[in-house]
Design a protein around this motif. Structure first.
Motif, mmCIF file in Angstrom:
data_model
loop_
_atom_site.group_PDB
_atom_site.id
_atom_site.type_symbol
_atom_site.label_atom_id
_atom_site.label_comp_id
_atom_site.label_asym_id
_atom_site.label_seq_id
_atom_site.Cartn_x
_atom_site.Cartn_y
_atom_site.Cartn_z
ATOM 1 N N ARG A 176 22.250 -26.109 18.529
ATOM 2 C CA ARG A 176 23.330 -24.848 18.224
ATOM 3 C C ARG A 176 23.545 -24.364 16.841
ATOM 4 O O ARG A 176 23.984 -23.261 16.545
ATOM 5 N N GLY A 177 22.685 -24.897 15.932
ATOM 6 C CA GLY A 177 22.701 -24.588 14.571
ATOM 7 C C GLY A 177 23.969 -24.769 13.663
ATOM 8 O O GLY A 177 25.018 -25.000 14.580
ATOM 9 N N PRO A 178 23.863 -25.067 12.418
ATOM 10 C CA PRO A 178 25.231 -25.287 11.612
ATOM 11 C C PRO A 178 26.180 -24.331 11.978
ATOM 12 O O PRO A 178 26.056 -23.268 12.047
ATOM 13 N N ARG A 179 27.469 -24.753 11.551
ATOM 14 C CA ARG A 179 28.644 -23.789 11.590
ATOM 15 C C ARG A 179 28.856 -23.407 10.301
ATOM 16 O O ARG A 179 29.055 -24.092 9.327
ATOM 17 N N HIS A 180 29.185 -22.193 10.203
ATOM 18 C CA HIS A 180 29.609 -21.646 9.058
ATOM 19 C C HIS A 180 30.802 -20.773 9.024
ATOM 20 O O HIS A 180 31.106 -20.151 10.061
ATOM 21 N N LEU A 181 31.275 -20.548 7.847
ATOM 22 C CA LEU A 181 32.787 -19.776 7.734
ATOM 23 C C LEU A 181 32.552 -18.383 7.707
ATOM 24 O O LEU A 181 31.854 -17.940 6.800
ATOM 25 N N THR A 182 33.032 -17.463 8.511
ATOM 26 C CA THR A 182 33.157 -15.911 8.150
ATOM 27 C C THR A 182 34.615 -15.706 7.916
ATOM 28 O O THR A 182 35.446 -16.040 8.271
ATOM 29 N N SER A 183 34.475 -14.407 6.757
ATOM 30 C CA SER A 183 36.048 -14.033 6.496
ATOM 31 C C SER A 183 35.697 -12.528 5.991
ATOM 32 O O SER A 183 34.523 -12.080 6.025
ATOM 33 N N ASN A 184 36.624 -11.982 5.382
ATOM 34 C CA ASN A 184 36.540 -10.828 4.872
ATOM 35 C C ASN A 184 36.547 -10.619 3.479
ATOM 36 O O ASN A 184 37.014 -9.644 2.634
ATOM 37 N N ARG A 185 36.590 -11.964 2.755
ATOM 38 C CA ARG A 185 36.467 -12.138 1.359
ATOM 39 C C ARG A 185 35.750 -13.121 0.935
ATOM 40 O O ARG A 185 35.578 -14.109 2.033
#
Length: 335
Positions: free
Chosen positions: A147-156
């Motif tokens: 499933r691949g590493p989890r990363h954080l998405t955001s608007n900054r």
């Protein structure tokens, strides 16, 4: 519980109507409920499985695959398998709602790479996960999916955990995720995956975390500008079948079922590896800005909190595993 009963009722009605459309009913029909959409590697793997098993059993087994949570969310799908309404799904750390050791499937900052992941899957922890899955949940693991590493998405951009203060992050309903992000200063909010896009769009939540392929397939690039390369979870998922449903098969079909599942795993791993860099580039092309982060700082900020959240038994499992993995890490550094 009332909500769950409603989901099971609605899914049953949906499947009954679906069944009416087909006059050619197989000897054994398996229905699979998936979290992901049709453009995800998990769906393609299950589609491969469905085609192969129908061919190899000369039509005696048929598998219907329902993507995008059409039949229910992840935990609801597990409940429906237990109730005999559907038969298959993909799952991982949400199994910690049934047994503690499942938390190691997606524990934040536990693993660094695929070698360490293999140590868990093929070691005592992985063996115990699979046996407790059968004993306590009634699910049989028929392989593992990348499933691949989890990363954080955001608007900054978020480069350091100090920049997380007060950020409202959607997390799956997994205790260790809530513990980790809380310890880092964020405000984790457990939420069903199907609700994340709209919640980001409306500003109910400000961020989410997932692997590249999930970020792409869910269209999060439309509502999130930055992909912060936290890599905070290196994990896998289990394609599973209800144990009762599996045991209902005659021995010859059980063998074909498991052999086809092995081939499905090979197909998915190859598809994932070929797809990962392509998906990364697609996210960049859609305008997402990739941000390098201080991974060590993130891990240090929540390590103790995660450990203290574990039961005494799981703390001992954690200690033993970290002793084993430290040998591997030291060997790499010396090499």
């Amino acid at each position: 519980m009332n909500k769950l009963i409603s989901y099971i009722f609605l899914a049953t009605i949906f499947l009954l109507f679906s069944q009416c459309d087909s006059d050619d009913q197989p000897e054994y029909l398996f229905r699979a409920s998936l979290l992901t959409s049709e453009n995800h590697t998990w769906f393609r793997a299950f589609d491969f499985f469905a085609q192969e098993i129908e061919k190899r059993t000369e039509g005696r087994i048929k598998v219907e695959v329902y993507p995008s949570q059409q039949l229910g969310k992840e935990i609801e799908s597990i409940r429906m398998i237990q109730a005999g309404v559907i038969d298959m799904t993909i799952t991982g750390s949400p199994l910690s709602n049934w047994f503690d050791i499942a938390a190691f499937c997606e524990m934040p900052f536990l693993l660094r790479d695929s070698a360490e992941k293999a140590m868990i899957i093929h070691g005592e922890i992985g063996q115990r996960m699979e046996s407790e899955m059968i004993e306590k949940v009634g699910l049989r693991a028929i392989g593992t999916f990348e499933r691949g590493p989890r990363h954080l998405t955001s608007n900054r951009p978020i480069k350091h955990p100090d920049e997380l203060n007060g950020l409202i992050i959607r997390v799956p309903n997994v205790p260790s995720f809530v513990t980790a992000w809380s310890a880092m200063g964020a405000k984790p909010t457990p939420m069903a995956f199907s609700e994340v896009f709209t919640s980001l769009q409306q500003g109910t939540i400000e961020a989410q975390e997932n692997p590249f392929a999930m970020i792409r397939s869910a269209g999060f690039a439309e509502v999130q500008a930055y992909l912060n390369l936290t890599g905070h979870v290196v994990s896998w998922s289990y394609p599973v079948v209800g144990e009762k449903q599996f045991q209902a098969l005659p021995d010859d079909l059980k063998m074909i079922f498991l052999e086809t599942a092995k081939d499905m795993q090979v197909f998915q791993h190859k598809d994932f590896n070929q797809n990962e860099e392509k998906v990364r580039q697609e996210l960049i092309d859609k305008g997402m800005k990739f941000v390098e982060v201080d991974k060590a700082a993130f891990g240090e900020k929540c390590e103790q909190a995660i450990f203290e959240s574990l039961s005494p038994e799981m703390q001992e499992v954690y200690r033993q595993f970290m002793e084993e993995v430290s040998v591997l890490r030291n060997g790499k550094s010396e090499g």
